[in-house]
Motif scaffolding. Structure first.
Motif, mmCIF file in Angstrom:
data_model
loop_
_atom_site.group_PDB
_atom_site.id
_atom_site.type_symbol
_atom_site.label_atom_id
_atom_site.label_comp_id
_atom_site.label_asym_id
_atom_site.label_seq_id
_atom_site.Cartn_x
_atom_site.Cartn_y
_atom_site.Cartn_z
ATOM 1 N N LYS A 79 -32.021 92.762 105.874
ATOM 2 C CA LYS A 79 -31.147 93.493 106.789
ATOM 3 C C LYS A 79 -30.496 94.580 105.958
ATOM 4 C CE LYS A 79 -27.614 92.999 110.263
ATOM 5 N NZ LYS A 79 -26.721 92.112 110.994
ATOM 6 N N MET A 80 -30.487 95.779 106.478
ATOM 7 C CA MET A 80 -29.914 96.887 105.714
ATOM 8 C C MET A 80 -29.080 97.785 106.604
ATOM 9 S SD MET A 80 -33.311 99.042 104.819
ATOM 10 C CE MET A 80 -34.495 99.472 106.066
ATOM 11 N N THR A 81 -28.301 98.604 105.942
ATOM 12 C CA THR A 81 -27.428 99.567 106.603
ATOM 13 C C THR A 81 -27.709 100.939 106.019
ATOM 14 O OG1 THR A 81 -25.743 97.877 106.911
ATOM 15 C CG2 THR A 81 -25.018 100.148 107.033
ATOM 16 N N LEU A 82 -27.729 101.941 106.877
ATOM 17 C CA LEU A 82 -27.961 103.322 106.441
ATOM 18 C C LEU A 82 -26.640 104.078 106.406
ATOM 19 C CD1 LEU A 82 -31.070 104.189 108.652
ATOM 20 C CD2 LEU A 82 -31.041 103.256 106.333
ATOM 21 N N SER A 95 -35.823 103.031 113.007
ATOM 22 C CA SER A 95 -37.252 102.703 112.965
ATOM 23 C C SER A 95 -37.957 103.254 111.726
ATOM 24 C CB SER A 95 -37.959 103.201 114.227
ATOM 25 O OG SER A 95 -37.801 104.598 114.347
ATOM 26 N N LYS A 96 -37.616 104.443 111.301
ATOM 27 C CA LYS A 96 -38.255 105.014 110.105
ATOM 28 C C LYS A 96 -37.878 104.228 108.854
ATOM 29 C CE LYS A 96 -38.186 109.752 111.868
ATOM 30 N NZ LYS A 96 -37.610 111.092 111.641
ATOM 31 N N ALA A 97 -36.624 103.813 108.757
ATOM 32 C CA ALA A 97 -36.159 103.046 107.602
ATOM 33 C C ALA A 97 -36.810 101.668 107.568
ATOM 34 C CB ALA A 97 -34.649 102.919 107.632
ATOM 35 N N LEU A 98 -36.896 101.018 108.704
ATOM 36 C CA LEU A 98 -37.535 99.702 108.764
ATOM 37 C C LEU A 98 -39.027 99.809 108.428
ATOM 38 C CD1 LEU A 98 -35.764 98.163 111.878
ATOM 39 C CD2 LEU A 98 -35.426 97.569 109.473
ATOM 40 N N TYR A 146 -28.063 100.390 102.019
ATOM 41 C CA TYR A 146 -27.399 99.195 101.502
ATOM 42 C C TYR A 146 -28.097 97.970 102.053
ATOM 43 C CZ TYR A 146 -23.756 102.749 101.042
ATOM 44 O OH TYR A 146 -23.069 103.902 100.758
ATOM 45 N N TYR A 147 -28.346 96.991 101.177
ATOM 46 C CA TYR A 147 -28.839 95.702 101.633
ATOM 47 C C TYR A 147 -27.639 94.897 102.121
ATOM 48 C CZ TYR A 147 -33.119 96.389 98.801
ATOM 49 O OH TYR A 147 -34.292 96.848 98.230
ATOM 50 N N THR A 148 -27.720 94.358 103.328
ATOM 51 C CA THR A 148 -26.677 93.453 103.781
ATOM 52 C C THR A 148 -27.190 92.012 103.808
ATOM 53 O OG1 THR A 148 -27.217 94.012 106.083
ATOM 54 C CG2 THR A 148 -25.391 95.198 105.053
#
Length: 153
Positions: A79-82, A95-98, A146-148
């Motif tokens: 799970k990440m945060t942009l 969607s592009k980040a995933l 950021y990795y959450t």
């Protein structure tokens, strides 16, 4: 004898004046060379990256968790945060980040990701891919990832 003393005095006087002129000329030349060298340095020195782009933080966009298959039968729950920039017109779609995360981590050996060094190494690579994916007309819309959640099962 008076003539000899006068001759000596006239011979010494130009020498002293000549030394002063020589010193002044050398000083001027040195100042000119130093100024030219410094000017050349300023013109041709590489510009620091931070000075070229001054990114201002915008909104933070949390993305849904995704489960990615790793090569050795393990799974990565990510799970990440942009962190968007102020240049982002709206909240970026994740969607592009995933997609970048899935393509980077799919079929990767879990041993590479279990160390702090490995996790940070691939986070840097993911960040670079995400920034490129969200760059529109040379304007960066994402400045950090950021990795959450980062769990390997």
């Amino acid at each position: 004898m008076a003539k000899d003393e006068k001759d000596k005095a006239t011979e010494e006087a130009p020498k002293k004046g000549g030394k002063k002129k020589l010193i002044m000329i050398l000083a001027i030349v040195l100042v000119a060379l130093a100024g030219g060298g410094y000017g050349g340095y300023l013109m041709f020195a590489p510009k620091p990256a931070a000075a070229e782009e001054k990114l201002v933080a915008g909104i933070v966009v949390p993305l849904d968790a995704v489960t990615i298959n790793l090569a050795d039968g393990h799974y990565l729950k990510l799970k990440m945060t942009l962190q968007a920039t102020d240049k982002a017109a709206e909240a970026p779609d994740g969607s592009k980040a995933l997609d970048a995360a899935i393509s980077l981590f799919s079929n990767m050996d879990s041993k590479e990701l279990l160390t702090n060094e490995g996790r940070e190494k691939y986070k840097t690579q993911l960040k670079e891919k995400v920034i490129v994916a969200y760059t529109v007309e040379k304007e960066k819309e994402i400045m950090d990832v950021y990795y959450t959640t980062f769990v390997i099962q």
